[in-house]
Design a protein around this motif. Structure first.
Motif, PDB file in Angstrom:
ATOM      1  N   PRO A 119      -2.461   4.786 -13.391  1.00  0.00           N
ATOM      2  CA  PRO A 119      -3.182   6.027 -12.888  1.00  0.00           C
ATOM      3  C   PRO A 119      -3.883   5.482 -11.627  1.00  0.00           C
ATOM      4  N   ILE A 120      -3.971   6.446 -10.492  1.00  0.00           N
ATOM      5  CA  ILE A 120      -4.597   5.974  -9.443  1.00  0.00           C
ATOM      6  C   ILE A 120      -5.530   7.302  -9.143  1.00  0.00           C
ATOM      7  N   CYS A 121      -7.021   7.089  -8.788  1.00  0.00           N
ATOM      8  CA  CYS A 121      -7.883   8.270  -8.477  1.00  0.00           C
ATOM      9  C   CYS A 121      -8.464   7.712  -7.093  1.00  0.00           C
ATOM     10  N   ASN A 122      -8.375   8.580  -6.183  1.00  0.00           N
ATOM     11  CA  ASN A 122      -8.890   8.344  -4.711  1.00  0.00           C
ATOM     12  C   ASN A 122      -8.647   6.973  -4.304  1.00  0.00           C
ATOM     13  N   SER A 156       0.727  -1.264   0.004  1.00  0.00           N
ATOM     14  CA  SER A 156      -0.106   0.052  -0.070  1.00  0.00           C
ATOM     15  C   SER A 156       1.014   1.352   0.020  1.00  0.00           C
ATOM     16  N   SER A 157       1.961   1.122   0.583  1.00  0.00           N
ATOM     17  CA  SER A 157       3.032   2.229   0.535  1.00  0.00           C
ATOM     18  C   SER A 157       3.512   2.672  -0.951  1.00  0.00           C
ATOM     19  N   ARG A 158       3.031   1.861  -1.744  1.00  0.00           N
ATOM     20  CA  ARG A 158       3.612   2.289  -3.247  1.00  0.00           C
ATOM     21  C   ARG A 158       2.531   2.735  -4.260  1.00  0.00           C
ATOM     22  N   ILE A 159       1.056   2.973  -3.416  1.00  0.00           N
ATOM     23  CA  ILE A 159       0.007   3.181  -4.034  1.00  0.00           C
ATOM     24  C   ILE A 159      -0.362   4.727  -3.647  1.00  0.00           C
ATOM     25  N   PRO A 160      -0.349   5.758  -4.323  1.00  0.00           N
ATOM     26  CA  PRO A 160      -0.764   7.124  -3.898  1.00  0.00           C
ATOM     27  C   PRO A 160      -2.269   7.290  -3.962  1.00  0.00           C
ATOM     28  N   GLU A 161      -2.855   8.245  -3.086  1.00  0.00           N
ATOM     29  CA  GLU A 161      -4.226   8.426  -3.074  1.00  0.00           C
ATOM     30  C   GLU A 161      -4.626   9.026  -4.470  1.00  0.00           C
ATOM     31  N   ASN A 162      -3.752   9.841  -4.900  1.00  0.00           N
ATOM     32  CA  ASN A 162      -4.007  10.247  -6.241  1.00  0.00           C
ATOM     33  C   ASN A 162      -2.998  10.531  -7.023  1.00  0.00           C
TER      34      ASN A 162
END
Length: 397
Positions: free
Chosen positions: A155-158, A128-134
């Motif tokens: 791409p990561i959104c929310n 999870s530390s490698r996954i940004p909030e956005n």
């Protein structure tokens, strides 16, 4: 009650995700979700994947399985957490034959590589530390089949994988979010990039002829021929090739002889059990044509035309791994691909394929007299089509 009724066993339920990646789609599994006997390579795993996809099918339809009866849709992927340093997940690809009881583990699927990062995040396989909030999650993938690194920019959104977007990929009907995929050092470290030592080699095929060929190990083992030497323009669509059984057999014979010359097989008979590699493709200088969707492609839009076959049929677009081979060969002056693109130096090319166009970049250089490629880059997209379980008869494994 009959004996068959008393011995009936419910079907096995295996957690799975059906995903599109690039212009391909396949059934994705988390390794530990597979039945224990299928968590290791071997006959049981192959039997499971064959039944999931619906092969072998003498009707060629895969009606009783998840396959779509084309090389682009008869695919399986197994993903697991990686214990390799600086990598997040391991990615194993199985190309399932349609009419034979055979799973080919000899190569990668570049298109589905775009979906591996997204699947891994959704399956909880990436820290999870490698996954940004956005923003963008950088997923480091170890491609097990070919022992290579792939970097997927998801791409990561929310806090969730973004699948919707406005990126359009020829060969895919609807737009989606763009995923940048980097293939690091895609040439096979165990073999020379050019296995015969030549950028252009003469390939003699008994009873068919001799052809100038560029045979390359980059992305996937590929043999490139000139379209006009085969009697083609280089702008052909699927119908022109796939409806001609004599032409398909000729391509397969040429491919088998190329596999032998590249050292991928020890004798021609082995080509039957190595359908996934090498790929065979033909190139021509940029020419205008009408894509399969009816879109006009002008010669000004592209650097060259490329048509490629996969599992014995002309591909509807372009295999991602073959695109890596195209980009790499284009970056090396003197290959047939480079010459078709006008010669000289290229850090990227846009090529025309049956469904439209694709741009691929590559960084190649000479080291100690040998060509090496640092990485190849292209953009794809991916999304989940269905999630749940696939069901197979208990007797399968």
């Amino acid at each position: 009650m009959s004996e068959s009724q008393t011995t009936f066993k419910p079907q096995l339920k295996v957690p799975a995700t059906y995903m599109r990646g690039g212009t391909s789609k396949g059934v994705f599994f988390s390794l530990l979700d597979l039945p224990e006997v299928a968590q290791v390579a071997g006959e049981k795993r192959d039997a499971l994947l064959l039944r999931v996809i619906g092969s072998p099918d003498p009707y060629g339809k895969q009606t009783d399985g998840m396959g779509g009866a084309t090389s682009s849709t008869s695919k399986t992927v197994i993903v697991s957490k990686s214990d390799k340093a600086e990598h997040d997940v391991d990615y194993l690809f199985g190309q399932v034959a349609i009419d034979k009881a055979f799973v080919d583990w000899s190569g990668n699927c570049g298109n589905l590589s775009a979906a591996v990062g997204a699947f891994a995040i959704n399956a909880g396989l990436v820290d999870s530390s490698r996954i940004p909030e956005n923003g963008v999650a950088v997923v480091r993938i170890w491609q097990v089949n070919i022992s290579k690194t792939i970097i997927a920019h998801i791409p990561i959104c929310n806090g969730e994988v973004q699948e919707s977007g406005d990126f359009e990929l020829d060969g895919v009907t609807f737009p989606a979010a763009e995923i940048s995929v980097e293939f690091i050092s895609p040439s096979d470290a165990k073999n020379a990039m050019f296995p015969t030592g030549k950028l252009i080699e003469t390939l003699a095929v008994p009873e068919i002829g001799s052809f100038q060929a560029t045979m390359i190990n980059a992305g996937i083992a590929t043999v490139f021929l000139q379209a006009d030497a085969l009697g083609y323009l280089g702008t052909e669509g699927q119908e022109a090739i796939n409806s001609d059984q004599k032409a398909l057999q000729r391509f397969e014979t040429i491919r088998a002889h190329a596999a032998l010359k590249m050292g991928l097989i020890d004798n021609l008979a082995e080509a039957v059990t190595r359908q996934h590699t090498p790929k065979i493709a033909f190139v021509s200088p940029a020419q205008a044509y009408l894509s399969s969707s009816g879109k006009s492609i002008s010669s000004e839009q592209i650097d060259l035309n490329v048509r490629a076959l996969s599992m014995g049929k002309l591909h509807h677009a372009m295999m991602g791994t073959a695109a890596v081979a195209i980009g790499t060969a284009a970056a090396i002056p003197g290959t047939l691909v480079n010459l078709a693109a006008g010669g000289g130096e290229h850090t990227s090319v846009t090529f025309g394929h049956p469904s439209g166009t694709l741009k691929v970049g590559a960084q190649a250089s000479q080291q100690d007299g040998q060509w090496v490629v640092e990485k190849a880059i292209m953009s794809r997209s991916a999304r989940i089509l269905m999630q749940g379980w696939v069901h197979v008869p208990a007797s399968t494994i």
